[in-house]
Write a protein that holds these residues in place. Structure first.
Motif, PDB file in Angstrom:
ATOM      1  N   GLY A 107       0.794  -1.215   0.000  1.00  0.00           N
ATOM      2  CA  GLY A 107       0.000   0.000   0.000  1.00  0.00           C
ATOM      3  C   GLY A 107       0.824   1.261   0.000  1.00  0.00           C
ATOM      4  N   ILE A 108       0.094   2.349  -0.059  1.00  0.00           N
ATOM      5  CA  ILE A 108       0.707   3.674  -0.087  1.00  0.00           C
ATOM      6  C   ILE A 108      -0.181   4.602   0.724  1.00  0.00           C
ATOM      7  CG2 ILE A 108       0.860   5.667  -1.659  1.00  0.00           C
ATOM      8  CD1 ILE A 108       2.384   3.950  -3.592  1.00  0.00           C
ATOM      9  N   ARG A 109       0.445   5.518   1.441  1.00  0.00           N
ATOM     10  CA  ARG A 109      -0.346   6.550   2.126  1.00  0.00           C
ATOM     11  C   ARG A 109      -0.714   7.629   1.112  1.00  0.00           C
ATOM     12  NH1 ARG A 109       2.967   7.726   7.675  1.00  0.00           N
ATOM     13  NH2 ARG A 109       4.747   6.955   6.500  1.00  0.00           N
ATOM     14  N   PRO A 110      -1.974   8.010   1.042  1.00  0.00           N
ATOM     15  CA  PRO A 110      -2.363   9.018   0.047  1.00  0.00           C
ATOM     16  C   PRO A 110      -1.991  10.423   0.511  1.00  0.00           C
ATOM     17  CG  PRO A 110      -4.286   8.311   1.308  1.00  0.00           C
ATOM     18  CD  PRO A 110      -3.126   7.513   1.818  1.00  0.00           C
ATOM     19  N   THR A 111      -0.819  10.864   0.090  1.00  0.00           N
ATOM     20  CA  THR A 111      -0.399  12.212   0.492  1.00  0.00           C
ATOM     21  C   THR A 111      -0.185  13.111  -0.715  1.00  0.00           C
ATOM     22  OG1 THR A 111       1.890  11.499   0.522  1.00  0.00           O
ATOM     23  CG2 THR A 111       0.727  11.428   2.613  1.00  0.00           C
ATOM     24  N   GLY A 112      -0.339  12.596  -1.924  1.00  0.00           N
ATOM     25  CA  GLY A 112      -0.144  13.432  -3.105  1.00  0.00           C
ATOM     26  C   GLY A 112       0.346  12.601  -4.265  1.00  0.00           C
ATOM     27  N   PRO A 113       0.805  13.264  -5.311  1.00  0.00           N
ATOM     28  CA  PRO A 113       1.205  12.530  -6.517  1.00  0.00           C
ATOM     29  C   PRO A 113       2.420  11.634  -6.270  1.00  0.00           C
ATOM     30  CG  PRO A 113       1.731  14.877  -6.730  1.00  0.00           C
ATOM     31  CD  PRO A 113       0.972  14.721  -5.457  1.00  0.00           C
ATOM     32  N   LEU A 114       2.453  10.493  -6.944  1.00  0.00           N
ATOM     33  CA  LEU A 114       3.589   9.578  -6.816  1.00  0.00           C
ATOM     34  C   LEU A 114       4.688  10.004  -7.789  1.00  0.00           C
ATOM     35  CD1 LEU A 114       1.597   6.228  -6.535  1.00  0.00           C
ATOM     36  CD2 LEU A 114       2.309   7.818  -4.751  1.00  0.00           C
ATOM     37  N   HIS A 115       5.942   9.666  -7.433  1.00  0.00           N
ATOM     38  CA  HIS A 115       7.076  10.118  -8.243  1.00  0.00           C
ATOM     39  C   HIS A 115       7.903   8.941  -8.762  1.00  0.00           C
ATOM     40  CE1 HIS A 115       9.373   9.353  -4.608  1.00  0.00           C
ATOM     41  NE2 HIS A 115       8.671  10.251  -3.932  1.00  0.00           N
ATOM     42  N   VAL A 116       8.918   9.266  -9.548  1.00  0.00           N
ATOM     43  CA  VAL A 116       9.703   8.196 -10.176  1.00  0.00           C
ATOM     44  C   VAL A 116      10.461   7.361  -9.145  1.00  0.00           C
ATOM     45  CG1 VAL A 116       9.900   9.336 -12.434  1.00  0.00           C
ATOM     46  CG2 VAL A 116      11.653   9.759 -10.671  1.00  0.00           C
ATOM     47  N   GLY A 117      10.684   7.897  -7.947  1.00  0.00           N
ATOM     48  CA  GLY A 117      11.279   7.104  -6.868  1.00  0.00           C
ATOM     49  C   GLY A 117      10.334   5.991  -6.428  1.00  0.00           C
ATOM     50  N   HIS A 118       9.039   6.308  -6.305  1.00  0.00           N
ATOM     51  CA  HIS A 118       8.053   5.267  -6.001  1.00  0.00           C
ATOM     52  C   HIS A 118       8.067   4.195  -7.092  1.00  0.00           C
ATOM     53  CE1 HIS A 118       5.779   8.591  -3.749  1.00  0.00           C
ATOM     54  NE2 HIS A 118       5.988   7.677  -2.828  1.00  0.00           N
ATOM     55  N   TYR A 119       8.223   4.661  -8.328  1.00  0.00           N
ATOM     56  CA  TYR A 119       8.166   3.713  -9.448  1.00  0.00           C
ATOM     57  C   TYR A 119       9.326   2.723  -9.372  1.00  0.00           C
ATOM     58  CZ  TYR A 119       7.751   1.655 -14.008  1.00  0.00           C
ATOM     59  OH  TYR A 119       7.610   0.736 -15.013  1.00  0.00           O
ATOM     60  N   ALA A 120      10.548   3.251  -9.293  1.00  0.00           N
ATOM     61  CA  ALA A 120      11.722   2.366  -9.311  1.00  0.00           C
ATOM     62  C   ALA A 120      11.829   1.547  -8.017  1.00  0.00           C
ATOM     63  CB  ALA A 120      12.993   3.186  -9.514  1.00  0.00           C
TER      64      ALA A 120
END
Ligand code: TRP
Length: 346
Positions: A15-28
């Motif tokens: 899961g992820i905490r919904p705090t805003g847009p996800l970034h390429v760090g989340h992706y990799a």
């Protein structure tokens, strides 16, 4: 996919905490793995709205962030027909399970949790611009326990996460062991799986990409924004274009390592950088191309869902139904194991 095939597959919860847009760090660090795993595992992706601080009094921000996470997930190619997107609070059994499980967790394990400790220090730090004037709430302190409940609710086998989440997965394993030993063996002990790039530095060279520092490249950034963010990115100590530099001191190379599929070209750049020097412009132009090639298919998928919000809503509703079905099963097992039938004939 038949119902039987779903039952046979091992289960993933993350899961992820919904705090805003996800970034390429989340992706990799995570999302790339999720996309790869979604067809071979029975996957549940949780939007952890119980676990965002600042919720109270600002629910529209959380609502927007929940929607934003769902869109980001669809954009990276998570398929709501294969995987289930579950908004945590739509399965309130999480709160009940957390209450029971909390009795199996020694407080020392929270006190020593390095991720929690660092986050609490940041909240308490008066110099931290984001959290200024706040103090740590009880809800924040026990969010790792909620996370234990998330993972055990789904009786997951695998938890693909960023490396900062490893202490929470260890806490989950310990809780499962204790419950299984002292009450009844109903929970698998889940394994963690960390992504290819456990931690991506920020565009300012800081150790971590984070929204609060404004050093992210977001999955939803346009090609122009990506180009601009890369252009102003920190690229090591000042250096002339034809001056050799140290690869280790220039974080642009960490990004190329993370995202450039042409490994031979990156090796060549590094070799030339150290021998004769390569201009930062050449490095950054390459990085911009690479990032935009990665993000372009995401932009196309996002546009499709952006113009068709009922598809997003359906995905979230379907995930909620599947999540509730599993929660009912697990809670029946837990109540039975804890022997909670107060109305049984004596
Ligand atoms: N705490 C995680 C994060 O901040 C999000 C999360 C909530 C999570 N519940 C989870 C991750 C369960 C893995 C499993 O990113």
């Amino acid at each position: 996919m038949t119902a039987n095939a779903i039952c046979e597959r091992r289960r993933i919860l993350t899961g992820i905490r919904p705090t805003g847009p996800l970034h390429v760090g989340h992706y990799a660090g995570a999302l790339e793995n999720w996309v790869k795993l979604q067809r071979s595992y029975d996957c549940y992706f949780l939007i952890a709205d119980y676990q965002v601080s600042d919720f109270v009094g600002d629910s529209s921000r959380v609502r927007n962030a929940v929607w934003e996470v769902a869109l980001d997930w669809l954009a990276v190619g998570l398929d709501p027909n294969d995987a289930s997107f579950v908004i945590e609070s739509t399965v309130p059994e999480h709160a009940e399970l957390m209450t029971w499980l909390a009795w199996f967790i020694p407080i020392g394990m929270l006190e020593r949790n390095p991720t929690l400790k660092a986050e609490m220090e940041a909240i308490d730090d008066p110099a931290d611009a984001m959290t200024k004037g706040k103090s740590v709430s009880v809800a924040f302190y026990i969010y790792p326990v909620m996370q234990v409940a998330n993972i055990l609710m789904f009786r997951a086998h695998l938890v693909p996460v960023g490396d900062d989440q490893l202490p929470h997965v260890e806490l989950t394993r310990e809780t499962a062991r204790r419950f299984n030993r002292d009450v009844k063996a109903i929970f698998p002990e889940p394994d963690a799986l960390v992504g290819r790039v456990p931690r991506l530095v920020g565009t300012d060279g800081d150790v971590k990409m984070s929204k609060s520092r404004g050093n992210t490249i977001d999955l939803k950034d346009s090609a122009e924004i990506v180009a601009r963010k890369v252009r102003v990115m920190y690229a090591g100590p000042p250096r002339g274009a034809r001056e050799p530099g140290s690869v280790a001191e220039n974080p642009v190379f960490l990004y190329l390592d993370a995202f450039d599929p042409d490994v031979a070209h990156v090796m060549d750049l590094k070799e030339r950088y150290e021998r004769t020097g390569v201009s930062n412009k050449e490095l950054k132009d390459r990085l911009t191309t690479v990032l935009n090639e990665l993000l372009e298919p995401m932009r196309e998928r996002r546009a499709k869902y952006d113009s068709n919000p009922s598809l997003v809503r359906e995905a979230l509703e379907q995930g909620m139904q599947r999540g509730r079905a599993i929660a009912r099963e697990t809670m029946a097992m837990v109540r039975e194991a804890l022997d909670l039938d107060y109305f049984r004939k004596r």
